[in-house]
Enzyme design. Structure first.
Site, PDB file in Angstrom:
ATOM      1  N   ASP A 190       0.819  -1.228   0.000  1.00 22.46           N
ATOM      2  CA  ASP A 190       0.000   0.000   0.000  1.00 22.46           C
ATOM      3  C   ASP A 190       0.844   1.265   0.000  1.00 22.46           C
ATOM      4  O   ASP A 190       1.945   1.310   0.563  1.00 22.46           O
ATOM      5  CB  ASP A 190      -0.979  -0.010   1.181  1.00 22.46           C
ATOM      6  CG  ASP A 190      -2.262  -0.731   0.770  1.00 22.46           C
ATOM      7  OD1 ASP A 190      -2.784  -0.400  -0.308  1.00 22.46           O
ATOM      8  OD2 ASP A 190      -2.686  -1.643   1.496  1.00 22.46           O
ATOM      9  N   GLY A 217     -12.649   1.324   2.308  1.00 24.21           N
ATOM     10  CA  GLY A 217     -11.312   0.844   1.969  1.00 24.21           C
ATOM     11  C   GLY A 217     -11.287  -0.233   0.897  1.00 24.21           C
ATOM     12  O   GLY A 217     -10.239  -0.797   0.591  1.00 24.21           O
ATOM     13  N   ASP A 244      -6.413   0.472  -7.914  1.00 19.21           N
ATOM     14  CA  ASP A 244      -7.818   0.122  -7.695  1.00 19.21           C
ATOM     15  C   ASP A 244      -8.540  -0.163  -9.005  1.00 19.21           C
ATOM     16  O   ASP A 244      -9.279  -1.148  -9.136  1.00 19.21           O
ATOM     17  CB  ASP A 244      -8.550   1.265  -6.980  1.00 19.21           C
ATOM     18  CG  ASP A 244      -7.896   1.626  -5.662  1.00 19.21           C
ATOM     19  OD1 ASP A 244      -7.050   0.853  -5.194  1.00 19.21           O
ATOM     20  OD2 ASP A 244      -8.229   2.683  -5.110  1.00 19.21           O
ATOM     21  N   SER A 273     -13.865   6.353   5.854  1.00 17.29           N
ATOM     22  CA  SER A 273     -12.763   7.226   5.467  1.00 17.29           C
ATOM     23  C   SER A 273     -13.096   7.820   4.106  1.00 17.29           C
ATOM     24  O   SER A 273     -13.040   7.137   3.097  1.00 17.29           O
ATOM     25  CB  SER A 273     -11.494   6.377   5.409  1.00 17.29           C
ATOM     26  OG  SER A 273     -10.519   7.030   4.680  1.00 17.29           O
ATOM     27  N   ASN A 274     -13.497   9.070   4.099  1.00 19.24           N
ATOM     28  CA  ASN A 274     -13.877   9.711   2.843  1.00 19.24           C
ATOM     29  C   ASN A 274     -12.635  10.301   2.183  1.00 19.24           C
ATOM     30  O   ASN A 274     -12.112  11.324   2.609  1.00 19.24           O
ATOM     31  CB  ASN A 274     -14.915  10.797   3.143  1.00 19.24           C
ATOM     32  CG  ASN A 274     -15.352  11.501   1.878  1.00 19.24           C
ATOM     33  OD1 ASN A 274     -14.557  11.709   0.960  1.00 19.24           O
ATOM     34  ND2 ASN A 274     -16.604  11.872   1.828  1.00 19.24           N
ATOM     35  N   LYS A 275     -12.166   9.616   1.143  1.00 19.64           N
ATOM     36  CA  LYS A 275     -10.893   9.979   0.508  1.00 19.64           C
ATOM     37  C   LYS A 275     -10.833  11.405   0.014  1.00 19.64           C
ATOM     38  O   LYS A 275      -9.857  12.108   0.212  1.00 19.64           O
ATOM     39  CB  LYS A 275     -10.610   9.081  -0.701  1.00 19.64           C
ATOM     40  CG  LYS A 275     -10.254   7.648  -0.451  1.00 19.64           C
ATOM     41  CD  LYS A 275      -9.058   7.489   0.376  1.00 19.64           C
ATOM     42  CE  LYS A 275      -9.390   6.749   1.649  1.00 19.64           C
ATOM     43  NZ  LYS A 275     -10.612   6.052   1.794  1.00 19.64           N
TER      44      LYS A 275
HETATM   45  P1  ATP Z   1     -11.202   3.562  -0.479  1.00 16.95           P
HETATM   46  O1  ATP Z   1     -10.907   4.650  -1.484  1.00 16.95           O
HETATM   47  O2  ATP Z   1     -10.586   3.792   0.854  1.00 16.95           O
HETATM   48  O3  ATP Z   1     -10.929   2.198  -1.001  1.00 16.95           O
HETATM   49  P2  ATP Z   1     -13.960   4.012  -1.135  1.00 16.95           P
HETATM   50  O4  ATP Z   1     -13.518   4.015  -2.548  1.00 16.95           O
HETATM   51  O5  ATP Z   1     -15.147   3.170  -0.807  1.00 16.95           O
HETATM   52  O6  ATP Z   1     -12.794   3.590  -0.165  1.00 16.95           O
HETATM   53  P3  ATP Z   1     -14.082   6.872  -1.463  1.00 16.95           P
HETATM   54  O7  ATP Z   1     -12.889   6.819  -2.329  1.00 16.95           O
HETATM   55  O8  ATP Z   1     -14.171   7.958  -0.451  1.00 16.95           O
HETATM   56  O9  ATP Z   1     -14.279   5.495  -0.678  1.00 16.95           O
HETATM   57  O10 ATP Z   1     -15.349   6.937  -2.433  1.00 16.95           O
HETATM   58  C1  ATP Z   1     -16.665   6.864  -1.956  1.00 16.95           C
HETATM   59  C2  ATP Z   1     -17.580   7.658  -2.874  1.00 16.95           C
HETATM   60  O11 ATP Z   1     -17.769   6.954  -4.141  1.00 16.95           O
HETATM   61  C3  ATP Z   1     -18.975   7.784  -2.327  1.00 16.95           C
HETATM   62  O12 ATP Z   1     -19.084   8.873  -1.407  1.00 16.95           O
HETATM   63  C4  ATP Z   1     -19.799   8.024  -3.594  1.00 16.95           C
HETATM   64  O13 ATP Z   1     -19.719   9.367  -4.006  1.00 16.95           O
HETATM   65  C5  ATP Z   1     -19.093   7.153  -4.631  1.00 16.95           C
HETATM   66  N1  ATP Z   1     -19.757   5.833  -4.711  1.00 16.95           N
HETATM   67  C6  ATP Z   1     -19.218   4.641  -4.409  1.00 16.95           C
HETATM   68  N2  ATP Z   1     -20.129   3.633  -4.583  1.00 16.95           N
HETATM   69  C7  ATP Z   1     -21.271   4.202  -5.000  1.00 16.95           C
HETATM   70  C8  ATP Z   1     -22.576   3.711  -5.341  1.00 16.95           C
HETATM   71  N3  ATP Z   1     -22.883   2.426  -5.270  1.00 16.95           N
HETATM   72  N4  ATP Z   1     -23.495   4.618  -5.716  1.00 16.95           N
HETATM   73  C9  ATP Z   1     -23.194   5.921  -5.786  1.00 16.95           C
HETATM   74  N5  ATP Z   1     -21.990   6.451  -5.488  1.00 16.95           N
HETATM   75  C10 ATP Z   1     -21.037   5.607  -5.093  1.00 16.95           C
HETATM   76  C1  GLA Z   2      -6.138   4.260  -2.616  1.00 14.21           C
HETATM   77  C2  GLA Z   2      -5.680   4.698  -4.015  1.00 14.21           C
HETATM   78  C3  GLA Z   2      -4.722   3.678  -4.645  1.00 14.21           C
HETATM   79  C4  GLA Z   2      -3.594   3.292  -3.685  1.00 14.21           C
HETATM   80  C5  GLA Z   2      -4.140   2.951  -2.298  1.00 14.21           C
HETATM   81  C6  GLA Z   2      -3.028   2.743  -1.292  1.00 14.21           C
HETATM   82  O1  GLA Z   2      -6.939   3.133  -2.688  1.00 14.21           O
HETATM   83  O2  GLA Z   2      -6.793   4.883  -4.858  1.00 14.21           O
HETATM   84  O3  GLA Z   2      -4.205   4.181  -5.858  1.00 14.21           O
HETATM   85  O4  GLA Z   2      -2.627   4.296  -3.620  1.00 14.21           O
HETATM   86  O5  GLA Z   2      -5.003   3.979  -1.805  1.00 14.21           O
HETATM   87  O6  GLA Z   2      -2.258   1.661  -1.658  1.00 14.21           O
HETATM   88 MG    MG Z   3     -11.796   5.213  -3.207  1.00 16.11          MG
END
Ligand code: ATP
Ligand code: GLA
Ligand code: MG
Length: 503
Positions: free
Chosen positions: A54, A159, A207, A251-253
């Site tokens: 990571d 995540g 991702d 965790s809202n990225k």
């Molecule tokens: P991480 O990046 O830590 O892996 P994550 O991708 O779930 O986690 P974020 O990168 O913060 O979290 O993205 C979440 C955002 O993506 C939500 O707030 C929303 O805007 C959008 N999103 C994800 N899934 C959906 C869905 N099923 N319907 C609508 N929007 C979505």
């Molecule tokens: C998030 C990013 C990826 C990567 C990971 C950490 O998920 O979208 O590109 O950097 O964090 O490994």
């Molecule tokens: Mg994300």
């Protein structure tokens, strides 16, 4: 060339019957939202769990994730309006309409990202990158109107990259709707890796690549040099299980990016530029490949130690070990660097510093921990190559060795990268005392999910102990929420289109 599959049924899921009713509900919901329409096709892309590696993808070192079964699906109909209307089975995501521009020439200016966080923004990310691709590579000059209903099972902010699942699904839907029926996995990856940059997240490519290249029963090695690609592989042991627990710390990225994720990208970019200077590599052939336009920790390593092919893990291991020593001797300020100190060392003005590192994406910080971040990247990348080596080693001690590397990873994510926290550490240690060989925060961190390495025999005990922990920690938690927080997910299929004759 491997293309995104176009399928006729749901047999790629481990439980197709369960999915069938979910898809039926999606179609019902679509018909309520758009009573005069018929669904033309469904686009789909899954979440991912990163097993190890990571905060190194944006430095172009290989990572080991797998696509999982939770995913985002989108039912789509086409029309000749100049609008895209998106709806969602989750009422928290309200109907959102996007007016399409007359042509695609200036799409990233014509489509405006809202100032406040919205799911529409994430759709626009997919819309912009899909339109740019269509404009550059096809004769398409304007987009079809679309009606879409989404359904997602990837927890948001958990995540497991719901954002990549959502953006890749959106991009794929727009490309397919506009005549790209044979889209290569490689193109879809290159198009979507930058999609979230439009909402201000300076992410790497892990991702999206994992979501696109996933195959049932296989994890992935993702390589970035010379170009990004996913290589599916099977683990050499049969009874291996990865259990995923959602810490329920959302965790809202996008909102935390200035002081969490994007700050790490900046710290590592500065560390790379400083190392390049100290190693006298600045005037060599070194590639400026970082997201911020300077060097990456990978380009510094390749410039200093020589090029290596990502498949040649033995050479990679030697080079990474050498770079760990380099960081120890060259980045000596362990308390964290100030802007003045960095400007002096790099021989640049404060204005130049701001322009180079702080303007592309806004950043907030107190001190820049270059030593810790660079050390994390080289140590974590070394561990990934050690796992790859382990895969072909025929060792009888696979679980302990892989687990040990995962635990070291967690320790560095906590102490060097500072993307873990005490609650996440606590879940890891409970798991390690109850049948996990290795537990680590997966993905960006600062909340989100933890991945545990275990085997089929130890799995029930591990699940029981974690369920007890959740019940104590969250006394109001329902059985359903508990089931969703603790998932034993198999490696799943990547992105696909489902084009059935009847929906
Ligand atoms: P991480 O990046 O830590 O892996 P994550 O991708 O779930 O986690 P974020 O990168 O913060 O979290 O993205 C979440 C955002 O993506 C939500 O707030 C929303 O805007 C959008 N999103 C994800 N899934 C959906 C869905 N099923 N319907 C609508 N929007 C979505
Ligand atoms: C998030 C990013 C990826 C990567 C990971 C950490 O998920 O979208 O590109 O950097 O964090 O490994
Ligand atoms: Mg994300």
């Amino acid at each position: 060339m491997s293309t995104v599959p176009i399928l006729k049924d749901l047999s790629f899921y481990s439980n197709p019957d369960l999915q069938k009713s979910r898809y039926e509900n999606l179609i019902k919901s679509f018909k309520v939202n758009f009573p005069n329409d018929e669904v033309n096709f469904i686009a789909r892309s899954p979440g991912r769990v990163n097993l190890i590696g990571d905060h190194i993808d944006y430095n172009y070192f290989p990572v080991l994730p797998m696509a999982i079964e939770v995913d985002v699906i989108a039912s789509v109909s086409l029309n000749d309006s100049n609008k895209i209307v998106i709806t969602n089975t989750n009422p928290n995501f309200e109907r959102y309409t996007i007016e399409l521009p007359a042509n695609l020439e200036n799409i990233d200016k014509d489509i405006r990202i809202d100032d406040v966080h919205s799911w529409g923004n994430y759709f626009k990310c997919g819309l912009i990158v899909a339109s740019k691709f269509l404009n550059e590579t096809t004769t398409t000059n304007s987009l079809k109107g679309m009606h879409i209903t989404f359904n997602g099972t990837v927890p948001t902010g958990g995540g497991l990259s719901s954002s990549a699942a959502f953006c890749v699904t959106s991009t794929l839907a727009i490309l397919y709707a506009n005549g790209c029926h044979q889209i290569s996995k490689s193109d879809l990856t290159k198009i979507t890796v930058v999609s979230e940059h439009y909402v201000g997240l300076n992410n790497g490519g892990m991702d999206q690549c994992a979501s696109i290249y996933g195959e049932q029963g296989k994890a992935l090695q993702i390589q970035f040099k010379p170009t990004i690609k996913g290589i599916p592989f099977k683990f050499p042991v049969e009874n291996l299980v990865f259990l995923i627990t959602n810490s329920l710390q959302v965790s809202n990225k996008q909102e935390t990016a200035p002081y969490h994720y994007n700050l790490r990208v900046v710290e590592m970019a500065i560390a790379s530029d400083l190392l390049a200077k100290k190693l006298n590599l600045e005037n060599s052939e070194l590639v400026k490949d970082s997201n911020l336009g300077g060097f990456s920790l990978r380009s510094v390593m390749d410039g200093y130690c020589g090029e290596w092919k990502d498949d040649d893990y033995e050479t990679g291991i030697l080079h990474l070990q050498k770079m760990i020593d380099v960081v120890e001797t060259k980045l000596t300020n362990k308390k964290g660097y100030s802007v003045d100190e960095i400007c002096e060392e790099l021989g640049i003005s404060t204005e130049e510093f701001k322009t180079k590192y702080l303007t592309k994406f806004p950043i907030k910080f107190q001190a820049l921990k270059l030593y810790q971040r660079a050390l994390h990247v080289y140590k974590e990348s070394l561990r990934v190559l050690q796992v790859i080596k382990l895969l072909s080693s025929n060792t009888s001690d696979f679980f302990n060795k892989f687990g040990e590397l995962m635990n070291e990873s967690q320790q560095d994510l906590d102490l060097l990268n500072e993307s873990s926290n005490s609650k996440l550490n606590e879940i890891c240690s409970i798991a390690l005392s109850n049948g996990s060989f290795g537990s680590r925060v997966t993905g960006a961190g600062w909340g989100g999910s933890i991945v545990h390495l275990t085997n089929t025999e130890d799995l029930p005990n591990l699940i029981d102990s974690l369920r007890n922990y959740y019940k104590q920690e969250f006394p109001q938690i329902s059985e359903n929420e508990l089931d969703e927080a603790i998932i034993d997910s198999k490696p799943g299929m990547g992105s696909c289109i489902i084009a059935s004759t009847k929906f």
